[in-house]
Design a protein around this motif. Sequence first.
Motif, PDB file in Angstrom:
ATOM      1  N   MET A 148      12.952 -17.988  27.661  1.00  5.73           N
ATOM      2  CA  MET A 148      14.314 -17.645  27.507  1.00  5.73           C
ATOM      3  C   MET A 148      14.838 -17.525  28.731  1.00  5.73           C
ATOM      4  O   MET A 148      15.916 -17.699  29.134  1.00  5.73           O
ATOM      5  CB  MET A 148      14.446 -16.842  26.352  1.00  5.73           C
ATOM      6  CG  MET A 148      13.816 -17.128  25.013  1.00  5.73           C
ATOM      7  SD  MET A 148      14.008 -16.094  23.646  1.00  5.73           S
ATOM      8  CE  MET A 148      15.646 -15.681  23.723  1.00  5.73           C
ATOM      9  N   ILE A 149      14.395 -16.401  29.520  1.00  2.87           N
ATOM     10  CA  ILE A 149      15.179 -15.775  30.660  1.00  2.87           C
ATOM     11  C   ILE A 149      15.160 -16.967  31.753  1.00  2.87           C
ATOM     12  O   ILE A 149      16.163 -17.169  32.411  1.00  2.87           O
ATOM     13  CB  ILE A 149      14.240 -14.509  31.039  1.00  2.87           C
ATOM     14  CG1 ILE A 149      14.536 -13.318  30.075  1.00  2.87           C
ATOM     15  CG2 ILE A 149      14.701 -14.320  32.604  1.00  2.87           C
ATOM     16  CD1 ILE A 149      13.640 -12.270  30.293  1.00  2.87           C
ATOM     17  N   ASN A 186      19.929  -9.349  17.877  1.00  3.87           N
ATOM     18  CA  ASN A 186      20.568 -10.749  18.215  1.00  3.87           C
ATOM     19  C   ASN A 186      19.800 -11.786  17.221  1.00  3.87           C
ATOM     20  O   ASN A 186      18.554 -11.979  17.461  1.00  3.87           O
ATOM     21  CB  ASN A 186      20.684 -10.886  19.846  1.00  3.87           C
ATOM     22  CG  ASN A 186      21.371 -12.569  19.939  1.00  3.87           C
ATOM     23  OD1 ASN A 186      21.161 -13.449  19.274  1.00  3.87           O
ATOM     24  ND2 ASN A 186      22.159 -12.366  21.057  1.00  3.87           N
ATOM     25  N   HIS A 192      14.932  -6.906  23.277  1.00  6.15           N
ATOM     26  CA  HIS A 192      14.195  -7.335  22.119  1.00  6.15           C
ATOM     27  C   HIS A 192      12.638  -7.207  22.444  1.00  6.15           C
ATOM     28  O   HIS A 192      11.917  -6.988  21.595  1.00  6.15           O
ATOM     29  CB  HIS A 192      14.805  -8.638  21.630  1.00  6.15           C
ATOM     30  CG  HIS A 192      16.082  -8.663  20.914  1.00  6.15           C
ATOM     31  ND1 HIS A 192      17.008  -8.588  21.595  1.00  6.15           N
ATOM     32  CD2 HIS A 192      16.170  -8.828  19.670  1.00  6.15           C
ATOM     33  CE1 HIS A 192      18.284  -8.497  20.643  1.00  6.15           C
ATOM     34  NE2 HIS A 192      17.669  -8.740  19.511  1.00  6.15           N
ATOM     35  N   ASN A 241      14.571 -17.661  18.765  1.00  6.78           N
ATOM     36  CA  ASN A 241      13.941 -18.460  20.037  1.00  6.78           C
ATOM     37  C   ASN A 241      12.655 -17.807  20.170  1.00  6.78           C
ATOM     38  O   ASN A 241      11.687 -18.438  20.402  1.00  6.78           O
ATOM     39  CB  ASN A 241      14.831 -18.232  21.278  1.00  6.78           C
ATOM     40  CG  ASN A 241      15.901 -18.964  21.302  1.00  6.78           C
ATOM     41  OD1 ASN A 241      15.999 -20.360  20.517  1.00  6.78           O
ATOM     42  ND2 ASN A 241      17.213 -18.758  21.771  1.00  6.78           N
ATOM     43  N   LEU A 242      12.457 -16.581  19.836  1.00  8.88           N
ATOM     44  CA  LEU A 242      11.121 -15.692  20.152  1.00  8.88           C
ATOM     45  C   LEU A 242      10.032 -16.225  19.217  1.00  8.88           C
ATOM     46  O   LEU A 242       9.022 -16.281  19.609  1.00  8.88           O
ATOM     47  CB  LEU A 242      11.160 -14.172  20.024  1.00  8.88           C
ATOM     48  CG  LEU A 242      11.963 -13.635  21.093  1.00  8.88           C
ATOM     49  CD1 LEU A 242      12.154 -12.202  21.148  1.00  8.88           C
ATOM     50  CD2 LEU A 242      10.978 -13.689  22.607  1.00  8.88           C
ATOM     51  N   VAL A 252      18.205 -14.620  19.432  1.00  9.69           N
ATOM     52  CA  VAL A 252      17.131 -14.282  20.387  1.00  9.69           C
ATOM     53  C   VAL A 252      15.852 -14.218  19.509  1.00  9.69           C
ATOM     54  O   VAL A 252      14.805 -14.537  19.909  1.00  9.69           O
ATOM     55  CB  VAL A 252      17.415 -12.906  20.903  1.00  9.69           C
ATOM     56  CG1 VAL A 252      16.202 -12.294  21.514  1.00  9.69           C
ATOM     57  CG2 VAL A 252      18.561 -13.065  22.185  1.00  9.69           C
ATOM     58  N   GLY A 258       9.921 -14.659  25.938  1.00 11.32           N
ATOM     59  CA  GLY A 258      10.618 -13.924  26.971  1.00 11.32           C
ATOM     60  C   GLY A 258      10.881 -14.468  28.091  1.00 11.32           C
ATOM     61  O   GLY A 258      12.023 -15.016  28.581  1.00 11.32           O
ATOM     62  N   TYR A 278      17.843 -19.289  30.692  1.00  4.42           N
ATOM     63  CA  TYR A 278      19.308 -18.697  31.036  1.00  4.42           C
ATOM     64  C   TYR A 278      19.819 -18.626  32.459  1.00  4.42           C
ATOM     65  O   TYR A 278      20.774 -18.626  32.857  1.00  4.42           O
ATOM     66  CB  TYR A 278      19.499 -17.442  30.234  1.00  4.42           C
ATOM     67  CG  TYR A 278      19.338 -17.417  28.797  1.00  4.42           C
ATOM     68  CD1 TYR A 278      19.757 -18.296  27.847  1.00  4.42           C
ATOM     69  CD2 TYR A 278      18.667 -16.387  28.066  1.00  4.42           C
ATOM     70  CE1 TYR A 278      19.638 -18.562  26.668  1.00  4.42           C
ATOM     71  CE2 TYR A 278      18.695 -16.427  26.551  1.00  4.42           C
ATOM     72  CZ  TYR A 278      19.066 -17.468  25.928  1.00  4.42           C
ATOM     73  OH  TYR A 278      18.920 -17.589  24.626  1.00  4.42           O
ATOM     74  N   SER A 320      19.623  -8.655  26.820  1.00  2.00           N
ATOM     75  CA  SER A 320      19.486  -8.545  25.545  1.00  2.00           C
ATOM     76  C   SER A 320      18.028  -8.949  24.996  1.00  2.00           C
ATOM     77  O   SER A 320      17.248  -8.488  24.462  1.00  2.00           O
ATOM     78  CB  SER A 320      20.270  -9.506  24.645  1.00  2.00           C
ATOM     79  OG  SER A 320      20.132  -9.610  23.534  1.00  2.00           O
ATOM     80  N   VAL A 321      17.667 -10.391  25.831  1.00  4.49           N
ATOM     81  CA  VAL A 321      16.094 -10.821  25.620  1.00  4.49           C
ATOM     82  C   VAL A 321      15.237 -10.085  26.141  1.00  4.49           C
ATOM     83  O   VAL A 321      14.402  -9.479  25.197  1.00  4.49           O
ATOM     84  CB  VAL A 321      16.093 -12.000  26.420  1.00  4.49           C
ATOM     85  CG1 VAL A 321      14.604 -12.369  26.355  1.00  4.49           C
ATOM     86  CG2 VAL A 321      16.988 -13.085  25.999  1.00  4.49           C
ATOM     87  N   LYS A 373      22.742 -12.932  29.311  1.00  7.42           N
ATOM     88  CA  LYS A 373      21.950 -12.872  28.240  1.00  7.42           C
ATOM     89  C   LYS A 373      20.881 -12.309  28.353  1.00  7.42           C
ATOM     90  O   LYS A 373      19.979 -11.911  27.606  1.00  7.42           O
ATOM     91  CB  LYS A 373      21.703 -14.524  27.590  1.00  7.42           C
ATOM     92  CG  LYS A 373      23.076 -15.199  27.195  1.00  7.42           C
ATOM     93  CD  LYS A 373      22.657 -16.336  26.633  1.00  7.42           C
ATOM     94  CE  LYS A 373      24.151 -16.915  26.068  1.00  7.42           C
ATOM     95  NZ  LYS A 373      23.685 -18.392  25.545  1.00  7.42           N
TER      96      LYS A 373
END
Length: 479
Positions: A103-104, A263, A122, A269-270, A266, A100, A107, A118-119, A115
């Motif tokens: 990804m965050i 998603n 999840h 990627n996780l 997501v 997380g 982004y 949503s991450v 985005k």
Amino acid sequence: MNDEKQSQNIDADDKWNHEERTRKSWDQLIKNPIRQDVVKLAWPILIELLLGSLFGMIDMMMLGWIADKALSAASVAAVGITNQPMFIGLSLAQALNVGGTAMIARYVGAKQPHKVDSVLKHVILLNIFVLAIPLATFGLVFTEEIMRFMGAEADTISAGSTYFKVIMVGYLFQSFNMSITAALRGIGETKAPMRINLRVNFLNVIGNAVLIYGLLFFPALGVTGAGVSTALSQVVASVLMVRFVTRKDSPLKLDLRKKFKYNKIVIQNLIKVGVPASLESLALRIGVMMFVRIVASLGTVVYASHQIALSILGLSFQPGQAFGIAASSMVGRSLGAQNLKKAELYAKETRKIGSIISTGMALLFFFFGPQIVSLYTTDPVIIDNASMALKIIAVVQPFQSSQLILAGALRGAGDTFWPLVATFIGVFGFRVVVAYLLVKVLGLGLMGAWIAVLIDQLIRWVFVYGRFRSNKWKYIRIR
């Protein structure tokens, strides 16, 4: 005469040039933008983790101060025994949060803040329903079996079984809090989680004192009281976290009114980032559990010494952890903005500063070990054993700090496979095997166990440093 004046002028020029160079060097040291960014992001994390560890050490000291020496040793050992399986759950949650955070950060760096919500949702849902609830239920149902498997003796099980149950309830809230904290760090917000965690840790210490010793009108609950106070502090933290991320001016927006939508990207990627991180955490915790069983076989008093040394080692982890977390956020955001050089500079600067702090702590552990351990207990046997372990911990520091920070940088890039390899080989190939040989075969006792820790950290540093130097982490893709 002219020659003398010319010589004086040259000396004056040299002095001025030297002073100018010194001033510029000092300005560069202070005004280095990379260093300023690192310090700005890392210091709240470092304060939060250091004080969190100090509060944890105070909790352990309170148990060590219980008047009944046998009960005191059993209580300290019970916390150590029960914390190890619970740390598996926490490390798995943290591993999911690594994905997380990466990804965050990407982004945010790529100017795609829409985005983030949503991450975050999840990660929270996966943490609660896939990890926290199943693991807490398992811990509540099989409490004594787990403690017995860990090598706990009858006095430790008697003292700590209720503590374990209460802590597992608190884990439900703690995993949620970790998700929010990881997301905040991903966007570069580190002061808010620091303020919240310091507040609840302070409440936890007060609650421990009241419930362990039975102050005011409360009964003396001993180690169970420590568990109740810890669990309640996690509930308070959850309330404060939700209040912060749902505010209108929050830098991290969690819109509870917005319907959750699954998603696929997501999740992919996780899985890509989080699965190796989860396997790394699982390997580490299983290896540490095996290691703990070897040490627990030396008896309750020696294990209590080991647990005190581990508590202090946890404090020494914090500079590496703090700057590793900062490296994850800054590397992730830099790669999201396609600035590969800046990502490398951030990683190197975090490593440099974190290593300086860790070296200072190493000197304290080496020269003032007995004084530090005596804060926990007055038992001379425990003081001697734990002080010896602290000298080895001091030698561990440079390798530990470097590998923690560089591994954080790799995780921020989404490169979680090589930290997995380093941990798997270091823990299973060296820590557990060497500890068994030195403790069980050669009879070196607690010293043998801590020599194994030193070798483990050295091996992990070799793998992580080699991967960082390869520069391949700069080209990991996150969709």
